[in-house]
Design an enzyme around this catalytic site. Structure first.
Site, short mmCIF file in Angstrom:
data_model
loop_
_atom_site.label_atom_id
_atom_site.label_comp_id
_atom_site.label_asym_id
_atom_site.label_seq_id
_atom_site.Cartn_x
_atom_site.Cartn_y
_atom_site.Cartn_z
N HIS A 267 -0.33 -1.32 -2.73
CA HIS A 267 0.15 -3.06 -1.85
C HIS A 267 1.46 -3.33 -2.17
O HIS A 267 2.20 -3.44 -1.20
CB HIS A 267 -0.39 -3.92 -1.98
N ASP A 318 -6.28 3.50 1.94
CA ASP A 318 -7.58 1.83 1.75
C ASP A 318 -8.90 2.19 2.01
O ASP A 318 -9.88 3.01 0.70
CB ASP A 318 -6.26 1.09 1.51
ZN LIG Z 1 -7.25 -1.02 -3.27
#
Ligand SMILES: [Zn+2]
Length: 445
Positions: A267, A318
């Protein structure tokens, strides 16, 4: 045994080339020839052939949440409550079924290598199963049956938040302390093979204290294994870390020795200029998960700034909000356009590298993600005569742009993973994927 594939077009040396012959043997590409002409015994691959995609950040079980969290107000933290409810229902048996179907969906979208960030370790009360790695083994078996390469990033998760004990479902994630995590991760190494790597992850600075982070860093460093961590996905994580330690999550990880060319920050949505410099100077990868980050209202991370600082960018699905590596590639650029009001911050070669070579490197497959002699024999063909790309093949110069900016996962029609054909004519050769997804999801929701 040598197999030959003749490509109408292929992505070779960061450009589209026509009329390419790929020869493979023993799971590796042995030669790549230009201007090959038709070869009698070659498999004909129409469209644009790309290296197989590396999905560098996945939580396979979260596929069961798709469509079940959308119709209410909230944010990352309220979504997390739904995720915990699902995580509480997993068993080694139902997780195997769900992960196998989810990995098969990935393969159909062109993913030949997945990095599974794995933290559901123990039974729902937090006690280890008789085989303490029953869950991790289920995930690895699922990848093998689905037919893709896996890096199992076994995750150290010890706290519910900074300084607080794990609670409720979080107890399944915790080994109690870093020494116990390390001993269990050691045993997981027995699963390693030509298609399986075992790496490590620190869940986040919320879920592991600084001393435990250092222990995980040492475990990964001793073996040169990939090391991943969720970093600054949410402003709340930064605030808690600064309050507790007087530094950002990236700075804390740096202080504990985590940042290196084996490290991937997942991220990095809310990083500071200092964080960006630290990640770049230490040769780190940052894995963006654009379709999840928009789904969870995380924000838009500074991808061009990170790339300029020397960071390698990778991509991950994800939460499996959707599984479409082509969409992840274009979202990296499109999100940046919305943020900066400028076009063209990422080159087409940079976007394709993020989905291929950089992701493989982040997962420890240093010879993956390229169509070149010696590279892993993992490649895919994307249709260039679909509704979305019709007209593009008249001009090979724009072919990669048309695919990256207009194609979708279902345009992938042929997948070779580890030298084996896994998908032909858009169909998985051994798994009825939509049916298996429906059955396995019904078993956990
Ligand atoms: Zn994750």
């Amino acid at each position: 045994v040598t197999s030959r594939y003749h490509c109408e077009f292929a992505w070779v040396d960061a450009a589209v080339a026509a009329d390419i012959l790929i020869e493979i043997d023993g799971g590796r590409i042995t030669s790549v020839s230009r201007n090959a002409g038709k070869v009698a015994d070659a498999v004909q691959l129409g469209g644009l052939v790309l290296p197989g995609f590396a999905n560098a950040h996945s939580h396979a079980f979260q596929r069961a949440l798709r469509g079940r969290t959308q119709n209410k107000r909230g944010n990352f933290w309220s979504w997390r409550d739904s995720m915990y409810t699902l995580a509480a229902r997993l068993t080694p048996e139902n997780y195997f079924e769900l992960a196998r179907a989810t990995f098969a969906e990935m393969i159909l979208s062109g993913v030949t290598c997945v990095g599974e960030f794995h933290y559901v370790h123990h039974d729902p009360s937090g006690r280890p199963y008789a085989n303490a790695n029953a869950m991790g083994e289920a995930v690895v078996s699922a990848a093998r049956e689905a037919g893709l390469r896996i890096t199992l990033l076994d995750t150290c998760y010890l706290q519910g938040g900074i300084g607080t004990a794990p609670d409720g479902t979080q107890r399944r994630f915790s080994d109690g302390n870093a020494a116990a995590w390390s001993a269990r991760a050691d045993r997981l190494r027995e699963l390693e093979s030509s298609d399986v790597i075992v790496g490590a992850a620190v869940h986040s600075v919320r879920a592991a204290d600084p001393e435990s982070i250092a222990r995980v860093v040492q475990w990964a460093g001793d073996s040169g294994a990939p090391l991943h961590a969720h970093v600054s996905e949410q402003p709340g994580e930064n605030e808690a870390c600064i309050k507790a330690f007087g530094r950002t999550p990236t700075q804390l990880l740096f202080d504990r020795g985590a940042l290196s060319d084996h490290f991937t920050a997942v991220h990095a949505t809310h990083v500071t200029d200092t964080d960006i410099r630290l990640l770049g100077d230490n040769g780190c990868t940052v894995c963006f998960c654009p379709t999840t980050e928009r789904d969870l209202a995380d924000g838009i991370g500074p991808s061009p700034e990170l790339e300029s600082a020397g960071v390698k960018l990778a991509l991950g699905s994800d939460s499996q909000a959707i599984i479409d590596p082509i969409e992840e590639m274009r979202a990296l650029e499109m999100n940046t356009r919305l943020r900066t009001m400028e076009r063209g911050s990422h080159s087409i070669a940079s976007l394709i590298s993020a989905a291929t070579a950089n992701g493989h490197r982040a997962l420890g497959w240093h010879d993956g993600g390229r169509i070149a002699p010696g590279a892993l024999a993992d490649f895919i063909a994307v249709d260039i005569k679909s509704l979305r790309t019709a007209g593009a093949s008249a001009n090979p110069e724009i072919l990669a742009d048309a695919v990256v900016f207009a194609s979708v996962a279902s345009d992938v029609h042929h997948v070779v993973a580890a030298g084996r054909t896994v998908v032909r004519d858009g169909k998985h050769l051994s798994i009825d994927v939509a049916n298996e997804l429906a059955k396995s999801i019904a078993g956990v929701v």
